[in-house]
Design an enzyme around this catalytic site. Structure first.
Site, PDB file in Angstrom:
ATOM      1  N   LYS A 172     -36.304  26.875  -2.344  1.00  0.00           N
ATOM      2  CA  LYS A 172     -34.972  27.077  -1.758  1.00  0.00           C
ATOM      3  C   LYS A 172     -33.868  26.617  -2.721  1.00  0.00           C
ATOM      4  CE  LYS A 172     -31.643  27.770   1.060  1.00  0.00           C
ATOM      5  NZ  LYS A 172     -31.240  29.094   1.519  1.00  0.00           N
ATOM      6  N   LYS A 241     -24.930  20.767  -3.135  1.00  0.00           N
ATOM      7  CA  LYS A 241     -26.138  19.941  -2.947  1.00  0.00           C
ATOM      8  C   LYS A 241     -27.389  20.664  -3.420  1.00  0.00           C
ATOM      9  CE  LYS A 241     -27.791  20.752   0.810  1.00  0.00           C
ATOM     10  NZ  LYS A 241     -28.658  21.463   1.696  1.00  0.00           N
TER      11      LYS A 241
HETATM   12  P1  NDP Z   1     -23.424  22.513   9.128  1.00  0.00           P
HETATM   13  O1  NDP Z   1     -22.595  21.688   8.238  1.00  0.00           O
HETATM   14  O2  NDP Z   1     -22.823  23.696   9.818  1.00  0.00           O
HETATM   15  O3  NDP Z   1     -24.080  21.605  10.299  1.00  0.00           O
HETATM   16  C1  NDP Z   1     -24.667  20.366   9.982  1.00  0.00           C
HETATM   17  C2  NDP Z   1     -25.410  19.827  11.184  1.00  0.00           C
HETATM   18  O4  NDP Z   1     -25.950  18.557  10.833  1.00  0.00           O
HETATM   19  C3  NDP Z   1     -24.535  19.609  12.414  1.00  0.00           C
HETATM   20  O5  NDP Z   1     -25.326  19.792  13.563  1.00  0.00           O
HETATM   21  C4  NDP Z   1     -24.132  18.143  12.245  1.00  0.00           C
HETATM   22  O6  NDP Z   1     -23.796  17.504  13.466  1.00  0.00           O
HETATM   23  C5  NDP Z   1     -25.425  17.567  11.730  1.00  0.00           C
HETATM   24  N1  NDP Z   1     -25.212  16.301  11.019  1.00  0.00           N
HETATM   25  C6  NDP Z   1     -24.395  16.085   9.953  1.00  0.00           C
HETATM   26  N2  NDP Z   1     -24.491  14.790   9.557  1.00  0.00           N
HETATM   27  C7  NDP Z   1     -25.375  14.200  10.398  1.00  0.00           C
HETATM   28  C8  NDP Z   1     -25.885  12.871  10.503  1.00  0.00           C
HETATM   29  N3  NDP Z   1     -25.523  11.889   9.652  1.00  0.00           N
HETATM   30  N4  NDP Z   1     -26.781  12.607  11.498  1.00  0.00           N
HETATM   31  C9  NDP Z   1     -27.163  13.577  12.342  1.00  0.00           C
HETATM   32  N5  NDP Z   1     -26.708  14.849  12.307  1.00  0.00           N
HETATM   33  C10 NDP Z   1     -25.831  15.156  11.329  1.00  0.00           C
HETATM   34  O7  NDP Z   1     -24.690  22.952   8.279  1.00  0.00           O
HETATM   35  P2  NDP Z   1     -25.552  24.298   8.376  1.00  0.00           P
HETATM   36  O8  NDP Z   1     -26.026  24.502   9.768  1.00  0.00           O
HETATM   37  O9  NDP Z   1     -24.831  25.392   7.679  1.00  0.00           O
HETATM   38  O10 NDP Z   1     -26.784  23.906   7.414  1.00  0.00           O
HETATM   39  C11 NDP Z   1     -27.879  23.132   7.854  1.00  0.00           C
HETATM   40  C12 NDP Z   1     -28.942  23.195   6.755  1.00  0.00           C
HETATM   41  O11 NDP Z   1     -29.347  24.561   6.575  1.00  0.00           O
HETATM   42  C13 NDP Z   1     -28.423  22.712   5.376  1.00  0.00           C
HETATM   43  O12 NDP Z   1     -29.438  22.039   4.693  1.00  0.00           O
HETATM   44  C14 NDP Z   1     -28.053  24.026   4.679  1.00  0.00           C
HETATM   45  O13 NDP Z   1     -28.093  23.876   3.266  1.00  0.00           O
HETATM   46  C15 NDP Z   1     -29.127  24.957   5.231  1.00  0.00           C
HETATM   47  N6  NDP Z   1     -28.806  26.389   5.213  1.00  0.00           N
HETATM   48  C16 NDP Z   1     -27.607  26.862   5.729  1.00  0.00           C
HETATM   49  C17 NDP Z   1     -27.316  28.212   5.706  1.00  0.00           C
HETATM   50  C18 NDP Z   1     -26.034  28.792   6.250  1.00  0.00           C
HETATM   51  O14 NDP Z   1     -25.805  30.007   6.073  1.00  0.00           O
HETATM   52  N7  NDP Z   1     -25.161  28.004   6.913  1.00  0.00           N
HETATM   53  C19 NDP Z   1     -28.274  29.178   5.120  1.00  0.00           C
HETATM   54  C20 NDP Z   1     -29.526  28.594   4.696  1.00  0.00           C
HETATM   55  C21 NDP Z   1     -29.758  27.254   4.717  1.00  0.00           C
HETATM   56  P3  NDP Z   1     -22.297  17.514  14.062  1.00  0.00           P
HETATM   57  O15 NDP Z   1     -22.232  18.737  14.929  1.00  0.00           O
HETATM   58  O16 NDP Z   1     -22.205  16.243  14.805  1.00  0.00           O
HETATM   59  O17 NDP Z   1     -21.345  17.583  12.886  1.00  0.00           O
END
Ligand code: NDP
Length: 296
Positions: A172, A241
Site C-alpha cells: 500500500k 504519511k
Molecule cells: P479520516 O481522516 O477521514 O478519518 C480518520 C478516522 O480515524 C476518524 O474516524 C477519526 O476519528 C479516527 N481517529 C483519528 N485519530 C484518532 C485517535 N487518536 N484515536 C482514535 N481514533 C482516531 O481518514 P480516512 O478514513 O480517509 O483514512 C483512514 C485510513 O484509510 C488511513 O490510513 C488512510 O491512509 C487510509 N485510506 C484512505 C483512503 C481515502 O480515500 N480516504 C483510501 C485508501 C486508504 P474522529 O471522527 O474522532 O476524528
C-alpha cells in the site's frame, strides 16, 4: 465469522462499515467522536459501543481503519482498549494504511493472547468503498485470510495475499508513493504546457491517448483540478504519511529510490503549506503557485 466490530468511521471507514450492517453480519461500531458512531448506528440499525474494549468484547472479527499505526496502537492499549475486550481466537484486521514494523509488533502481541492479526489496507478511494469494490492488500497467514474472507468481501472486490504480516502495508505504501509521483508530475507537466500556451484540456486529451496516462490524468485531474472542485476524499496528510512509510522501507532495505525520495519531500512541503484537511489532489495547487499558472 459474522460478529464484527468496526473502529474508525472516517472518510473511508464509514462507507466500508456500512457494508457490514446487513445479515449475515452482526455489526458494532466505535468512533473516537461518538456522534459519528451514533449516526451510523441509527442509519443502519447496528450497535454503537462506548469504548474500543466494549466494541471488541463479543466480536469474532475486529476491524480498525485509523490514520496511522500510531492511532491503532492507542486504541489497542489501555483499560478501554481493544486488547482488554478481545476474545481468544478473534482476528484483528487492520485496514489502516499503516507501518509494517508496527504491524509485526501488534501481531506478536495478539499471538501471545491466541488471537490473530492481519494487515489489510485498501485502495479504490471513497467511491470504491461506497460501491464495495475496494482492492484489499493482505499481510498475514493464508488460513487467517480464508477465515476473514467473507468479511473482506463485504467491501472488497479484489483481495490479494501479499505475504506475511506487514506485506499489505508495504504494498500500500509503495502504491501510494506512485500516486504521489503521478499527481505531482502531471501537475508539473500541465503547468509547463500552460506556460507554452497549451491548455490543460487539449494536453489531457493527448496524454490520455498516449503512454503517459494514469488514473491522475484520466480521472483525478479532469474531475477535480480542471473543474476547480477539489473534493476532500483523501487527505494530503495521509498521502504524506504513506510516501514516508515507503521511503523508510526502502532506506531500511538499502534500496535507492531517488525519484520517490524527491516526491516525498515535495508532498511533505505541500502538506505543511496546505494543512491537515487539504485533499491530496490539492498538491497541484502548490505546483501551480510555484509555476505562476492555474490548471483549469
Ligand atoms: P479520516 O481522516 O477521514 O478519518 C480518520 C478516522 O480515524 C476518524 O474516524 C477519526 O476519528 C479516527 N481517529 C483519528 N485519530 C484518532 C485517535 N487518536 N484515536 C482514535 N481514533 C482516531 O481518514 P480516512 O478514513 O480517509 O483514512 C483512514 C485510513 O484509510 C488511513 O490510513 C488512510 O491512509 C487510509 N485510506 C484512505 C483512503 C481515502 O480515500 N480516504 C483510501 C485508501 C486508504 P474522529 O471522527 O474522532 O476524528
Amino acid at each position: 465469522m459474522t460478529r464484527v466490530a468496526f473502529l474508525g468511521l472516517g472518510a473511508i471507514g464509514a462507507p466500508m462499515a456500512s457494508h457490514l450492517s446487513q445479515p449475515p453480519f452482526d455489526l458494532t461500531v466505535w468512533n473516537r467522536t461518538n456522534a459519528k458512531a451514533q449516526n451510523l448506528a441509527r442509519e443502519h440499525g447496528v450497535a454503537a459501543a462506548a469504548t474500543p474494549a466494549e466494541a471488541a468484547r463479543e466480536a469474532e472479527v475486529v476491524i480498525t481503519c485509523l490514520p496511522s499505526s500510531r492511532e491503532v496502537g492507542e486504541v489497542l492499549a489501555g483499560p478501554d482498549g481493544i486488547l482488554n475486550g478481545l476474545a481468544p481466537n478473534a482476528i484483528l484486521i487492520d485496514c489502516t494504511s499503516g507501518d509494517p514494523s508496527a504491524s509485526r509488533e501488534f501481531a506478536a502481541n495478539l499471538a501471545s493472547r491466541k488471537a490473530s492479526f492481519m494487515d489489510a489496507p485498501v485502495s479504490g478511494g471513497v467511491a470504491g468503498a461506497k460501491a464495495g469494490t475496494l482492492t484489499v492488500m493482505c499481510g498475514g497467514d493464508a488460513a487467517v485470510l480464508e477465515r476473514a474472507r467473507p468479511v473482506l468481501e463485504a467491501f472488497g472486490k479484489k483481495i490479494v495475499l501479499c505475504g506475511p504480516v506487514g506485506s499489505g502495508h508495504a504494498v500500500k505504501a509503495v502504491s501510494n508513493a506512485l500516486l504521489a509521483v503521478h499527481v505531482w508530475s502531471l501537475a508539473e507537466a500541465l503547468a509547463a504546457l500552460k506556460r507554452l500556451g497549451i491548455g490543460a484540456d487539449i494536453a489531457l486529451d493527448v496524454i490520455n491517448g498516449s503512454a503517459g496516462r494514469s488514473n491522475a490524468s484520466q480521472n483525478l485531474f479532469p474531475e477535480r483540478v480542471l473543474t476547480r472542485a477539489f473534493p476532500r476524499t483523501f487527505r494530503l496528510a495521509l498521502l504524506d504519511k504513506d510516501i514516508g512509510i515507503a521511503t523508510k522501507l526502502a532506506a531500511d532495505a538499502g534500496t535507492p529510490i531517488p525519484l520517490i525520495d524527491l516526491a516525498a519531500k515535495l508532498i511533505h512541503e505541500a502538506h505543511l503549506e496546505l494543512g491537515e484537511e487539504a485533499d491530496h489532489v490539492e498538491a497541484a495547487k502548490v505546483v501551480e503557485s510555484r509555476a505562476g499558472v492555474v490548471i483549469e
